[in-house]
Each structure stands twice: as C-alpha cells, then as structure tokens.
Design a protein around this motif. Structure first.
Motif: not given
Length: 666
Positions: A429-433, A558-568, A591-598, A600-604
């Motif tokens: 939710v934090h990442m979505l915000g 866009m590539a930088s954002h995608a790389f950041f999202g994949v890293t998370i 928490p770790l699964e929720d972080q992975s979802t975050g 994915g939000i940053a990437w997708g």
C-alpha cells in the motif's frame, strides 16, 4: 490613523490576552495548586504567560513578513517598517522561548530554580535527551537565527528566506501540541500547525497594518487592507477548521464539551472566532470601501481594529489557558498507557486497522486536515481563475480543468483515504501511494497547466508590490528554476530518488517520524511534477529536450523503474524489517510476500503513467510537425509561392553552373 489608536491597539491586545488567560486558567483548573509535585504559583502562571507571549511574538514575526512579501511595495517605507517589526518580534520570540524553556523545565521537574551545578546538569539533560526539551531548544535556535536574518535582510527576493525561517519556528510548537507516539499524532500535529500559522498570519498581519498606517495615505491603506483581508479569510478558514479537529481530538464527546473546563474553554474560543469572522466580513463589505472614498474613513476603521484586536486577545488568552488545561481525552504516548498494546500500536501510535479488503479501499479513511485544506484551496483557486477568464471573455480548456481537478482529488484520496490508513502497515500500500505521488498525480497536475492559468488570470500590480503574477514570472527565470526544470536534472531526480529513498535510512525516517513522512510526500510530488513538466508541460520553462530526446529519456526512466521494481520483487531480504516485519499483523500477506507485491506495483502499475507520458509526447510531436507544416504553408500562401520559386531558381542556377563546367573547352 490617529496616534492614540496606534498606541492603544497593542495595549488593548496585551491586556485582553492576559485577562482572558487569567480567567481561562481559573475555568480550566490550571491555576489551582496541584496535589502532587506542584511547581509553585510562579511557575503555574509564568509558564502559560511566557507561552502566550511566544505565540503573539510568532504572530508578529510571521504576519509582518507575509505582508512584506505579498502586500507592501518594496521601495516604500512600509516594507522597511514591516521588516523592522519582524526583527523586533523575532527578538521577543527568542527571549520568550528561552523563558518558556526554563519554565517548562521547572514545571516538569518540580525543582526550584537555583544556580548550582546539579540544576544546570538537569536542565542540560532536559534540553538534549528529553523530547519536549529538544523541541524547546530547537524553537530557541530557530528564533535566534530568524532574528539575525530579519535584521540583516531587506531585499525583496531575499525576504523569502526570512519567511521560510519564520514559518519554521512554528514546527517545534506544533510538535509539542500532541505527544509523540499518541493515537492520531500525525493528524493532530498537522492540524495544530495549520492553526498556529493561520492565527499568526491573521493577528500579525493586522498588527503590521497598524504599525505602518502612519506612513501611507488612505488610498494605499485601502489597497493594503483589501489584500490583507483576502489573506485573513484564508487564515480564518484554516484556523476554524483546525480548531474543530484539534478540539474534537482532545474533547472526544459532547458531554465533555459541556461538562469539563477544557470543553467550556473550547466553547469560549469558538465564540470569539465567530465574532472575529463577523468582523472580517464587515471589514471587507463596509470599511475598506469607506477608506478608499475618503481619508475620514480611516478613523472608524482604526477603532474597529482596536475592537478586533481585543477579541483576538481574548482568543489568544483562552488558547494559552487551553494549553495548560487537562484534556478530557488523555493525550499521552500509548507506550505509557496502562494495559497491553499490540506491536503495531507500539510502533505507530495507532491501533492496527482491520483487514484490508477491496471494499475498504473506498470505506476506510484517515483524515489529514493539512492536506485536505491544501486540496480544497487548490481546486477553489483554480476554478476561481477559470471563472475570472470566462467573465472577461477568454476561454480555458475544459480538459485541462478536468485534469487538474482529477489530480487534486487523487491527492486528497491518497493523503486522507485508505492508502493513508494502511501505508504504515503494508509495504504494498505504501508503494501504491508512492506511485500515486510520483507519477499519476503529477501527470494530471501538469496537464492542468496551473502556471499558465495563473499568469493569464492574475493582474499585474502597478504600485511596486509583488503579487502572484510577479512572483511566478520571477520564479520561472531564476537560476534555481533553470536547474530543477532542466530535463536531465528532472529525470535523474525522478528515477534516482527511488533508489536513494528505499536503500538508505531515509525510508525509516519517513516511516517512523511525522516530519519525514510529510517530506516524502512533498519530495515525490515535486520530483514527479518537474519530470512531467519537462516532458509534456505547456507551462513556461527555460528549456525542453527535442521530441526524439524526450522519447529516449522516457524509455530510460522506464527501464530504471522496471529494474527497481524487479529488484524489490526478487529480493530475499525484507526492507525495514523492524517496521513492516514487526507489525504483528494476523491478516494479509506475509511481509516478504507483501514486499514482493509492492515491487510488482512499482514495476507494473508504475509504468502505466510513463507509457501515457510517452503517448502524449508522441501526440505532441505529431502536432508540432503539423503546426510547422501549416506555418510554412501559410507563409507560402502569403508570399504567392515566392519561396518555392526562389528554391527552383536556385536549383536552375546550380544546373547551369554544372553544365558550364562539364562543357568541352575549345
């Protein structure tokens, strides 16, 4: 304005304040001797008196600088007098803050004042290790720095530095008003900050008008009072709204409002604010036109101001008494309250909210008055500018209006809705915000073209003062503006902030501290706005990349954002493990699964606004080519084909020269 009034007005303000403070301390019970650890009558009365003097001095400081920046002409004596008044108010604020710091220590320690080493050591420990003491020390330092700046600076543009420093002095007082770690701490701090700044601008602006009244004629007094009245109206709205929120957080019920000393003081202060609101309406409707008509109109205005200051004094005195009166709802850190609390409440100060469901994205709210008022004012001012253009026959795009309103509504939801309620507990939710703040909201706001609208709707001032138009024109041409709006800088700030924020201690600061969270919101809004402005904005900026380079820049970010999202997403370590991993949630993803979802939000989801940006850039590029071709066609039509004929003649001459060179020599 008569000399008697200029002398009487401050005296009436001080007398009304002290009388209301004395009566308020009696009504609220703060004047009574404590049964345990009573500091003595000198401290019981001395602390609220010095706190009230701090509030009035801060009002004089902030109000006078606001008037110098926005209302007065810089080359006139009134600006110099206003800054002199600001410097004097800052000096009083410094001395009063030092006295209030000492009285606060005497109050919390219950020690008598002495000059021995143990007293000095205890005071030093209070200032350096106890949060309340740290706030007072910060207030003292900020006041001292602002005093030096106010005495040293007189230039119009540098006065902004004094204004920023003056506004900063309100932060420690707002932080003191609600215990850190207490339930609703963030909302209460923001509400109190709005209240303090609004009251300071309101009271300090009026005191500044009295201070400079002897140096101006009735025409300029009328113009200045009209400008002050507009500022005071905004301040009144902020003070009234924040007063309601702050009072309800501390009162809690209708029975407590009527049956406790604190509630009775709240009612008295509310009554004084209602009277002041009526005074403001009368000032705008009747008194300002009378001042403009003739110099005789200044006399009733002067006595009206004296009466208004008396009521302001009553409100200030009651406010000082409220600060020393026990609240019906205990305001203390949840860690200090009896009984067990959960890990989430230990970390955030607020109870763990219910499980987040799709429906609760719409029904769960956590209101923040500061951001709610920002959104209301942003929409109201934008629509007022559109209406002003329409009244003079100019048109403004309905699409741009819709984009602006949509962006502000999204900002209101993100700062007051479910995203605000759950972002402390769920990284996703934090990442979505975060994506809303950095990408979607700025995209809508830039499409609204607010700077262009403001420049078209605001009038140029002719008296030497600077209003919205003058400050905007100066702001877009400064070296700082040229730097931050440069596409390269904006792109690096936009994409680089992600990495710096989440992989440094800044993320923990933003999660744990209220000031850090507010900084995060403002930073990502600004960085996203500047990037979108450099890509698709129509508001004036010194430089923009050519369209092909804009496309390249967009795909790079866009590539930088995608790389950041994949890293998370693929990381096997939990970011802020002692925060998101320690909430004790019994619902939602681990928490770790929720972080992975975050991630994915940053990437997708985070890439969708970037794709929209690329599409808009492509459309603008196409339209730019079409406009250029149309321009050339119109120029050709005006010249009767002269450009084409000249081009053909040039080709013919070149052909003849080539033929002559290739002809055989005789």
């Amino acid at each position: 304005m008569p000399r008697l009034v200029r002398v009487l007005a401050p005296a009436v303000l001080l007398a009304a304040t002290l009388l209301a403070l004395w009566l308020g301390l009696g009504i609220g019970g703060a004047a009574a001797e404590r049964s345990i650890a009573d500091p003595g009558a000198f401290v019981r009365f001395g602390l609220p008196v010095t706190r009230t003097i701090v509030n009035i001095a801060m009002a004089g400081l902030i109000g006078s600088v606001v008037m110098a920046v926005w209302v007065f002409a810089n080359d006139r004596p009134e600006t110099r007098l206003a800054m002199d008044f600001a410097a004097g108010s800052a000096a009083v604020l410094t001395v009063a803050s030092a006295a209030a710091t000492l009285f606060t220590y005497l109050d919390v320690s219950s020690q008598p004042f002495s000059g021995d080493a143990s007293f000095g050591a205890g005071l030093a420990q209070f200032l350096t290790e106890i949060e309340l003491g740290q706030f007072w020390l910060l207030e003292l330092l900020l006041a001292a720095v602002t005093t030096v700046l106010a005495f040293a600076i007189r230039g119009r543009k540098l006065t902004l530095v004094v204004l920023v420093a003056a506004l900063a002095t309100a932060l420690p007082l707002a932080q003191q008003g609600h215990a850190a770690g207490a339930s609703g701490h963030g909302a209460a701090v923001n509400a109190l900050l709005v209240h303090i700044v609004g009251a300071a601008v309101w009271l300090g602006g009026l005191l500044t008008l009295i201070c400079i009244a002897r140096t101006i004629d009735h025409q300029r007094l009328s113009a200045y009072t009209a400008r002050y009245s507009s500022i005071a109206l905004l301040a009144f709205i902020g003070v009234a709204a924040s007063g309601v929120v702050s009072a309800w957080l501390r009162v809690g019920s209708w029975d407590a409002l009527l049956g406790t000393g604190y509630g009775q003081l709240v009612l008295l202060k509310t009554g004084s604010l209602v009277v002041l609101g009526a005074f403001g309406a009368m000032q705008r409707v009747r008194l300002i036109p009378r001042i403009a008509e003739s110099a005789s109109g200044t006399r009733p205005f002067a006595w009206f101001v004296v009466t208004e200051l008396a009521v302001m004094g009553v409100a200030s005195g009651i406010a000082g008494a409220l600060g020393r009166t026990a609240t019906p709802v205990a305001v203390e850190p949840v860690r200090d309250q009896p009984g067990g609390i959960g890990p989430a409440e230990w970390l955030t100060g607020d109870p763990l909210p219910p499980e987040l469901t799709p429906l609760r994205y719409l029904t769960e709210w956590k209101f923040d008055l500061l951001w709610a008022l920002v959104c209301v004012f942003a929409i109201a001012m934008y629509l007022a500018a559109v209406v002003r253009l329409a009244r003079r026959g100019d048109r403004w795009s309905a699409g741009r209006t819709t984009a602006w309103v949509l962006g502000i509504l999204l900002l209101a939801y993100t700062t007051n809705g479910a995203l605000n309620a759950y972002e402390q507990y769920l990284f996703s939710v934090h990442m979505l915000g975060h994506m809303m703040f950095a990408m979607l909201i700025p995209l809508c706001l830039v499409l609204g073209a607010p700077v262009t609208l403001a420049l078209r709707a605001t009038h140029k001032r002719g008296d030497g003062s600077w209003g919205g138009r003058e400050w905007i024109l100066w702001g877009v041409q400064t070296p700082f503006s040229k730097l931050v709006t440069h596409p390269a800088f904006a792109a690096v700030m936009f994409s680089g902030s992600l990495w710096v924020f989440y992989f440094t201690p800044i993320a923990r600061w933003a999660a744990e501290e209220h000031l850090g969270h507010q900084w995060m919101i403002i930073h990502f809004l600004i960085s996203g706005y500047l990037f979108n402005l450099s890509m698709i904005g129509v508001d004036p900026v010194p430089y923009r990349f050519p369209y092909p380079l804009r496309i390249v820049t967009l795909f790079a970010t866009m590539a930088s954002h995608a790389f950041f999202g994949v890293t998370i997403m693929t990381g096997d370590g939990l970011l802020l493990s002692d925060w998101y991993g320690a909430m004790g949630r019994t619902w939602g993803a681990p928490p770790l699964e929720d972080q992975s979802t975050g991630g994915g939000i940053a990437w997708g989801i985070g890439e969708l606004p970037t794709l929209a940006l690329a599409l808009i850039v492509a459309i603008q590029w196409s339209r730019s080519d079409e406009k250029e071709q149309k321009r050339k066609d119109r120029a050709d039509d005006r010249s009767g084909g002269a450009e084409l004929e000249a081009y053909n003649e040039m080709l013919a001459q070149q052909a003849r020269r080539d033929a002559q060179r290739s002809a055989p020599r005789r």
